[in-house]
Design a protein around this motif. Structure first.
Motif, PDB file in Angstrom:
ATOM      1  N   TRP A   2       0.847  -1.188   0.000  1.00  0.00           N
ATOM      2  CA  TRP A   2       0.000   0.000   0.000  1.00  0.00           C
ATOM      3  C   TRP A   2       0.875   1.227   0.000  1.00  0.00           C
ATOM      4  O   TRP A   2       1.387   1.662   1.010  1.00  0.00           O
ATOM      5  N   PRO A  24      -4.615   0.670   3.572  1.00  0.00           N
ATOM      6  CA  PRO A  24      -5.890   0.050   3.260  1.00  0.00           C
ATOM      7  C   PRO A  24      -6.739  -0.163   4.502  1.00  0.00           C
ATOM      8  O   PRO A  24      -6.231  -0.471   5.569  1.00  0.00           O
ATOM      9  N   TRP A  28     -11.866  -6.611   4.197  1.00  0.00           N
ATOM     10  CA  TRP A  28     -11.316  -7.365   3.079  1.00  0.00           C
ATOM     11  C   TRP A  28      -9.795  -7.339   3.046  1.00  0.00           C
ATOM     12  O   TRP A  28      -9.163  -8.064   2.285  1.00  0.00           O
ATOM     13  N   VAL A  29      -9.182  -6.480   3.857  1.00  0.00           N
ATOM     14  CA  VAL A  29      -7.723  -6.378   3.855  1.00  0.00           C
ATOM     15  C   VAL A  29      -7.127  -7.603   4.537  1.00  0.00           C
ATOM     16  O   VAL A  29      -7.344  -7.835   5.713  1.00  0.00           O
ATOM     17  N   ARG A  30      -6.370  -8.390   3.778  1.00  0.00           N
ATOM     18  CA  ARG A  30      -5.740  -9.590   4.327  1.00  0.00           C
ATOM     19  C   ARG A  30      -4.219  -9.470   4.329  1.00  0.00           C
ATOM     20  O   ARG A  30      -3.550 -10.121   5.102  1.00  0.00           O
ATOM     21  N   GLN A 217      -5.410  -7.843 -13.293  1.00  0.00           N
ATOM     22  CA  GLN A 217      -5.489  -9.129 -12.589  1.00  0.00           C
ATOM     23  C   GLN A 217      -4.874 -10.249 -13.430  1.00  0.00           C
ATOM     24  O   GLN A 217      -4.255 -11.167 -12.885  1.00  0.00           O
ATOM     25  N   PRO A 237      -7.816   2.194  -2.935  1.00  0.00           N
ATOM     26  CA  PRO A 237      -8.297   0.990  -2.238  1.00  0.00           C
ATOM     27  C   PRO A 237      -8.942  -0.028  -3.166  1.00  0.00           C
ATOM     28  O   PRO A 237      -8.795  -1.235  -2.965  1.00  0.00           O
ATOM     29  N   GLU A 238      -9.637   0.449  -4.192  1.00  0.00           N
ATOM     30  CA  GLU A 238     -10.288  -0.486  -5.109  1.00  0.00           C
ATOM     31  C   GLU A 238      -9.264  -1.280  -5.907  1.00  0.00           C
ATOM     32  O   GLU A 238      -9.478  -2.451  -6.220  1.00  0.00           O
ATOM     33  N   ARG A 241      -7.979  -3.971  -3.668  1.00  0.00           N
ATOM     34  CA  ARG A 241      -8.973  -5.048  -3.608  1.00  0.00           C
ATOM     35  C   ARG A 241      -8.892  -5.900  -4.884  1.00  0.00           C
ATOM     36  O   ARG A 241      -8.917  -7.133  -4.827  1.00  0.00           O
ATOM     37  N   GLU A 242      -8.767  -5.231  -6.017  1.00  0.00           N
ATOM     38  CA  GLU A 242      -8.687  -5.924  -7.303  1.00  0.00           C
ATOM     39  C   GLU A 242      -7.448  -6.808  -7.377  1.00  0.00           C
ATOM     40  O   GLU A 242      -7.511  -7.960  -7.827  1.00  0.00           O
ATOM     41  N   MET A 244      -5.890  -8.254  -5.059  1.00  0.00           N
ATOM     42  CA  MET A 244      -5.972  -9.406  -4.164  1.00  0.00           C
ATOM     43  C   MET A 244      -6.995 -10.439  -4.625  1.00  0.00           C
ATOM     44  O   MET A 244      -6.944 -11.594  -4.205  1.00  0.00           O
ATOM     45  N   ASP A 245      -7.892 -10.035  -5.505  1.00  0.00           N
ATOM     46  CA  ASP A 245      -8.967 -10.921  -5.957  1.00  0.00           C
ATOM     47  C   ASP A 245      -8.513 -11.717  -7.178  1.00  0.00           C
ATOM     48  O   ASP A 245      -9.074 -11.609  -8.272  1.00  0.00           O
TER      49      ASP A 245
END
Length: 295
Positions: A2, A24, A28-30, A217, A237-238, A241-242, A244-245
């Motif tokens: 981040w 972040p 959802w933050v892992r 991704q 942040p989005e 999230r993207e 990590m997905d």
């Protein structure tokens, strides 16, 4: 990771203003990892962001994985002092991972330090508890060979620039053979408008539709399926999230090969071009000879 370092500048938001609260948030933050370099002058800002995050979340420093890299300009001659400086500026008791650049990248003063001498200093950081683990960045096979011949502690990682436009198969293969984890930085270079090509962009768009994922991704997943860790930087942040997905799909071997072949038509190295010039020329020559004489 981040943070947006903006080519070595401080952490900034989308509008370009400096920010210390870039971290972040949300359930959802892992992954909580932050990287800093002495030369980029981000360590104080990273420290401020860490303090803010831990204060507002009530979490402990142990949930963070903090990485720093010894300064290429003046740190390699005295790595202990450089690391102590980083720890002080980051306002922590230790770093989880401390990385060494090749001494030859570092100017006349540091270039006089051999890889063996530098690595001995790196190992002392582990023995003293100032670094939990140590690794290297931008090491080529010949430099890794020299290091491993004297190492008592094997480097945990080799952080290298890697994207379809800079696949680095020789370094990746060497590291895999010797149990060194490759961590790829600049994985999204093909999306950079300065380097993007219409043909590769069309392939990415096609694959993005096929796998119902964003082009970024696809690029991160490509590196992961090569066995690499991946470091990206963003202040959105989005986008975190993207990034990590990416664990709910697998790129097929056929599509991986298409990415390899299309990406190999471009050669884009965004950092350390002069230092890698001879190495890249030899790799390109070997790749051309292999095309002429396939196995």
């Amino acid at each position: 990771t981040w943070a947006s370092f903006n080519d070595g500048g401080p952490l900034r938001n989308r509008e370009g203003s400096e920010r210390a609260d870039a971290w972040p948030r949300g359930p959802w933050v892992r992954a909580r990892q932050c990287c800093a370099m002495q030369e980029s002058e981000t360590e104080e800002l990273v420290a401020e962001a860490i303090r803010d995050y831990l204060t507002t979340t009530g979490l402990s420093r142990d949930i963070l994985f903090i990485t720093s890299t010894v300064s290429a300009k003046n740190g390699i001659a005295n790595i202990r002092e450089a690391c102590e400086g980083s720890i002080e500026r980051l306002d922590v008791d230790f770093v989880d991972l401390y990385l060494l650049l090749p001494p030859a990248f570092s100017g006349e003063q540091s270039a006089a330090v051999s890889i063996a001498q530098a690595w001995e200093q790196m190992e002392q950081l582990v023995h003293s508890g100032r670094a939990s683990s140590i690794g290297v960045a931008n090491f080529r096979p010949e430099e890794l060979e020299e290091l491993l011949s004297v190492a008592n502690i094997k480097p945990a990682v080799n952080k290298i620039e890697c994207s379809p436009f800079l696949q680095q198969p020789d370094i990746s293969s060497y590291c895999a053979h010797h149990g060194i984890q490759v961590v790829a930085y600049k994985p999204l270079t093909p999306l950079d408008s300065r380097h993007a090509t219409a043909s590769f962009g069309a392939l990415l768009d096609q694959l993005a539709r096929r796998y119902a994922k964003a082009p970024a991704q696809i690029l991160v997943r490509w590196n992961l399926q090569r066995g690499h860790g991946v470091v990206t930087t963003t202040s959105d942040p989005e986008r975190i999230r993207e990034s990590m997905d990416i664990m709910d799909f697998v790129i097929s071997p056929e599509d991986l090969q298409r990415i390899d072949e299309a990406g190999a038509q471009q050669h884009v190295r965004t950092l350390f071009n002069d230092e890698f010039a001879e190495h890249d020329a030899l790799v390109a020559q070997a790749r051309g000879e292999k095309r002429k004489h396939p196995e």
